[in-house]
Design a protein around this motif. Structure first.
Motif, short mmCIF file in Angstrom:
data_model
loop_
_atom_site.label_atom_id
_atom_site.label_comp_id
_atom_site.label_asym_id
_atom_site.label_seq_id
_atom_site.Cartn_x
_atom_site.Cartn_y
_atom_site.Cartn_z
N LEU A 26 -48.34 9.19 2.51
CA LEU A 26 -47.83 10.36 1.82
C LEU A 26 -48.02 11.59 2.69
CD1 LEU A 26 -50.19 11.68 -1.00
CD2 LEU A 26 -50.96 10.34 0.94
N THR A 27 -47.22 12.60 2.41
CA THR A 27 -47.30 13.86 3.15
C THR A 27 -48.11 14.84 2.34
OG1 THR A 27 -45.14 13.43 4.13
CG2 THR A 27 -45.96 15.69 4.23
N LEU A 28 -49.25 15.24 2.88
CA LEU A 28 -50.20 16.01 2.09
C LEU A 28 -49.67 17.35 1.61
CD1 LEU A 28 -53.66 15.34 3.78
CD2 LEU A 28 -52.71 14.34 1.70
N ASP A 29 -48.77 17.98 2.34
CA ASP A 29 -48.33 19.31 1.91
C ASP A 29 -47.40 19.24 0.70
OD1 ASP A 29 -45.62 20.32 4.11
OD2 ASP A 29 -46.06 18.39 3.18
N LEU A 30 -47.09 18.03 0.26
CA LEU A 30 -46.27 17.87 -0.94
C LEU A 30 -47.11 17.73 -2.19
CD1 LEU A 30 -43.53 15.40 0.35
CD2 LEU A 30 -43.44 17.90 0.23
N TYR A 31 -48.43 17.72 -2.02
CA TYR A 31 -49.32 17.48 -3.15
C TYR A 31 -50.51 18.44 -3.11
CZ TYR A 31 -46.65 13.20 -2.99
OH TYR A 31 -45.62 12.31 -2.95
N GLY A 32 -51.03 18.71 -4.29
CA GLY A 32 -52.29 19.42 -4.34
C GLY A 32 -53.40 18.51 -3.86
N ILE A 33 -54.30 19.05 -3.09
CA ILE A 33 -55.43 18.29 -2.56
C ILE A 33 -56.72 18.94 -3.00
CG2 ILE A 33 -56.56 17.39 -0.50
CD1 ILE A 33 -53.76 16.26 -0.98
N GLY A 34 -57.61 18.15 -3.49
CA GLY A 34 -58.90 18.67 -3.93
C GLY A 34 -60.06 17.99 -3.23
N TRP A 35 -61.10 18.76 -3.03
CA TRP A 35 -62.37 18.20 -2.54
C TRP A 35 -63.35 18.23 -3.72
CZ3 TRP A 35 -63.57 15.65 1.74
CH2 TRP A 35 -62.75 15.79 2.87
N PHE A 36 -64.03 17.12 -3.88
CA PHE A 36 -64.99 16.97 -4.95
C PHE A 36 -66.28 16.40 -4.37
CE2 PHE A 36 -62.18 17.70 -8.55
CZ PHE A 36 -60.95 17.59 -7.94
N ARG A 37 -67.35 16.53 -5.11
CA ARG A 37 -68.60 15.95 -4.66
C ARG A 37 -69.35 15.35 -5.84
NH1 ARG A 37 -71.69 21.57 -2.86
NH2 ARG A 37 -72.07 22.39 -4.97
N GLN A 38 -70.17 14.38 -5.51
CA GLN A 38 -70.95 13.71 -6.54
C GLN A 38 -72.33 13.41 -5.97
OE1 GLN A 38 -69.03 10.30 -8.30
NE2 GLN A 38 -70.35 10.40 -10.10
N ALA A 39 -73.31 14.03 -6.59
CA ALA A 39 -74.70 13.78 -6.21
C ALA A 39 -75.24 12.64 -7.07
CB ALA A 39 -75.52 15.04 -6.39
#
Length: 126
Positions: A26-39
């Motif tokens: 997939l082409t990333l600029d066509l979608y929202g991208i999120g960064w998440f974290r889990q401790a």
């Protein structure tokens, strides 16, 4: 669709790391991208996101990382980055990137994301 997060490691408090989220299929600029974290023992939480380019590529940050983290997208390499500066022990977690397949302003809610990559571990400790 495959997402791969990388760039984690062990860093001292005050240090920096740059995480990468690379995509295939997939082409990333066509979608929202999120960064998440889990401790360990905690729920996954949103860190930052970047909206699709067609609606301005707006970015959002959790209050806990504002002024320290910066999200960006490189369309040439189909990669989204998370530059993390002035890291704190409480930033220690597994970090994941995800895609929001709907054409909307990105959010920091994990439930809005459809595809996830394997995480990369970030440990901030002296």
């Amino acid at each position: 669709v495959q997402l791969q997060a990388s760039g984690g490691g062990l860093v001292e408090p005050g240090g920096s790391l740059r995480l990468s989220c690379a995509a295939s299929g997939l082409t990333l600029d066509l979608y929202g991208i999120g960064w998440f974290r889990q401790a360990p023992g905690k729920e996954r939480e949103g860190v930052s996101c970047i909206s699709i380019s067609s609606i301005g590529g707006t970015t959002y940050y959790a209050d806990s990382v504002k002024g320290r983290f910066t999200i960006s997208r490189d369309d040439r390499t189909n990669t989204v980055y998370l530059q993390m500066n002035n890291l704190k022990p409480e930033d220690t977690a597994d970090y994941y990137c995800g895609t929001d397949m709907l054409p909307r302003t990105c959010t920091l809610w994990p439930s809005d994301y459809d595809h996830w990559g394997q995480g990369t571990q970030v440990t901030v400790s002296s």
